[in-house]
Design a protein around this motif. Sequence first.
Motif, PDB file in Angstrom:
ATOM      1  N   GLY A  95       0.816  -1.217   0.000  1.00  0.00           N
ATOM      2  CA  GLY A  95       0.000   0.000   0.000  1.00  0.00           C
ATOM      3  C   GLY A  95       0.840   1.253   0.000  1.00  0.00           C
ATOM      4  O   GLY A  95       0.531   2.230  -0.694  1.00  0.00           O
ATOM      5  N   GLY A  96       1.949   1.232   0.762  1.00  0.00           N
ATOM      6  CA  GLY A  96       2.818   2.397   0.820  1.00  0.00           C
ATOM      7  C   GLY A  96       3.494   2.700  -0.503  1.00  0.00           C
ATOM      8  O   GLY A  96       3.585   3.851  -0.935  1.00  0.00           O
ATOM      9  N   VAL A  97       3.957   1.645  -1.191  1.00  0.00           N
ATOM     10  CA  VAL A  97       4.643   1.838  -2.471  1.00  0.00           C
ATOM     11  C   VAL A  97       3.702   2.428  -3.520  1.00  0.00           C
ATOM     12  O   VAL A  97       4.122   3.214  -4.370  1.00  0.00           O
ATOM     13  CB  VAL A  97       5.247   0.492  -2.948  1.00  0.00           C
ATOM     14  N   MET A  98       2.424   2.074  -3.443  1.00  0.00           N
ATOM     15  CA  MET A  98       1.457   2.648  -4.377  1.00  0.00           C
ATOM     16  C   MET A  98       1.189   4.121  -4.095  1.00  0.00           C
ATOM     17  O   MET A  98       0.809   4.871  -4.990  1.00  0.00           O
ATOM     18  CB  MET A  98       0.135   1.877  -4.286  1.00  0.00           C
ATOM     19  N   ALA A  99       1.412   4.541  -2.858  1.00  0.00           N
ATOM     20  CA  ALA A  99       1.042   5.903  -2.452  1.00  0.00           C
ATOM     21  C   ALA A  99       2.153   6.920  -2.656  1.00  0.00           C
ATOM     22  O   ALA A  99       1.891   8.111  -2.722  1.00  0.00           O
ATOM     23  CB  ALA A  99       0.622   5.908  -0.983  1.00  0.00           C
ATOM     24  N   SER A 100       3.393   6.470  -2.738  1.00  0.00           N
ATOM     25  CA  SER A 100       4.510   7.399  -2.858  1.00  0.00           C
ATOM     26  C   SER A 100       5.605   6.767  -3.699  1.00  0.00           C
ATOM     27  O   SER A 100       5.866   5.563  -3.602  1.00  0.00           O
ATOM     28  CB  SER A 100       5.059   7.756  -1.472  1.00  0.00           C
ATOM     29  N   SER A 101       6.254   7.580  -4.510  1.00  0.00           N
ATOM     30  CA  SER A 101       7.357   7.074  -5.327  1.00  0.00           C
ATOM     31  C   SER A 101       8.615   6.856  -4.508  1.00  0.00           C
ATOM     32  O   SER A 101       9.546   6.192  -4.968  1.00  0.00           O
ATOM     33  CB  SER A 101       7.662   8.070  -6.462  1.00  0.00           C
ATOM     34  N   TYR A 102       8.660   7.425  -3.319  1.00  0.00           N
ATOM     35  CA  TYR A 102       9.876   7.361  -2.514  1.00  0.00           C
ATOM     36  C   TYR A 102       9.569   6.820  -1.119  1.00  0.00           C
ATOM     37  O   TYR A 102       9.656   7.544  -0.124  1.00  0.00           O
ATOM     38  CB  TYR A 102      10.537   8.737  -2.441  1.00  0.00           C
ATOM     39  N   VAL A 103       9.198   5.552  -1.061  1.00  0.00           N
ATOM     40  CA  VAL A 103       9.026   4.875   0.219  1.00  0.00           C
ATOM     41  C   VAL A 103      10.363   4.244   0.579  1.00  0.00           C
ATOM     42  O   VAL A 103      11.004   3.589  -0.244  1.00  0.00           O
ATOM     43  CB  VAL A 103       7.928   3.802   0.142  1.00  0.00           C
TER      44      VAL A 103
END
Length: 460
Positions: A325-333
């Motif tokens: 979910g985090g990777v889908m929300a931001s390009s820089y996780v």
Amino acid sequence: MINLSEVIETNKMIEQENLDVRTITMGISLLSCADSSLEQTCQNIYDKITTLASNLVATGEEISREFAIPIVNKRISITPASLVGAACCKSPADYVKIAQTLDRAAREVGVNFLGGFSAVVSKGMTVSDELLIRSIPEALAATGRICSSVNVGSTKTGINMDAVRLMGETIKQTAEATRENDSLGCAKLVVLCNAPDDNPFMAGAFHGVSEADAIINVGVSGPGVVKYALEQMDASSPAGLASFETLGETIKKTAFKITRVGQLVAQEAAARLGVPFGIIDLSLAPTPAVGDSVADILHCMGVEHAGAPGTTAALAMLNDQVKKGGVMASSYVGGLSGAFIPVSEDQGMIDAVEAGALTIEKLEAMTCVCSVGLDMIAIPGDTSAATISGIIADEAAIGMVNQKTTAVRIIPVIGKGVGDTVEFGGLLGHAPVMPVNTFDCSRFVNRIGRIPAPIHSFKN
């Protein structure tokens, strides 16, 4: 671009479910501060931190007010201090002076913690690295806001067992040096394997040498939000039990929303401070507050207590879906991103220990699939340095073989034994003193050299 409507959607999460931005952390390179003179190095350090971070706290509070998003901590991470002090530090006492300078700068700018009183010694120790490590007990006793970390291994290099042995001794000495505060210094000291360069969470934060001169990293947390989402999911499912597919999708979608809040805060902070945005670290980092617990999430997933059979599988699923979910929300996780399982900071974990469901051995198994490792665990004060080194070696081996970050933040509380409870206060919470396996491992940890890297490390 993120718009305010996305934040409005999360108002209920903030007001009722303990969603917060756990930290805005400014990473600062101190490589330019190094000088052959200790006094000049300290002055350079103080000047650079107080200049670059002068508006960090005010900016965080301003963003918090404008967007009604709680931002709990404002922190700084620095280049590992063993690199900065290499030219001027000739003794552990010199490094203590650097720690005190860092503490003074942290107080001046008003941050909660400053991380990076650190050394990276996964393959070997320089003279400077060893001096810094030997200064840690006094440095943490003499300061209030400094956090220290030592990276003793990696998948590429193996495990530096000389450093592991030294860190067992250092943790014991730190416990003694801060015994008047229930050995609190050990709560600000972590031993890592495969440490990331961009971690905004203490105590393992430092500013990697591959980073820009200054960056903004944001750590977001929301165990209570995930717990509430899972409760609603099961309540609306036939027979009150959703499928694993629905469970995974619910966690993933919730993590996406949490990360978007962090992305907004990170972009705003970076723009207002004139510092590049680094990463979002989406880690479900619990607090002692009721309902803000990773253990409670595991309970919602179906295990009676953290530690029950099925716990490791549930945690593995939780960690994976949070990352997706985090990777889908931001390009820089980046950073650690996943689920933390500290004992003292998670009321559900404390309850599990007190119920007899959770042991250090089960926690070690869980660290194979969580974000970090054995975290904020109080153990008897008479635990030997060799036993602590053995625990560090075990945890580092898990990280090395599995190509993940692992860590040990363990607190031998001087004067306390199994059955006692230690009060650390604030976000550090309280902890029952847990028993450790006391069978001897000293002949193993006293061998010199390093454990070789696993075969899968050779990928060139």
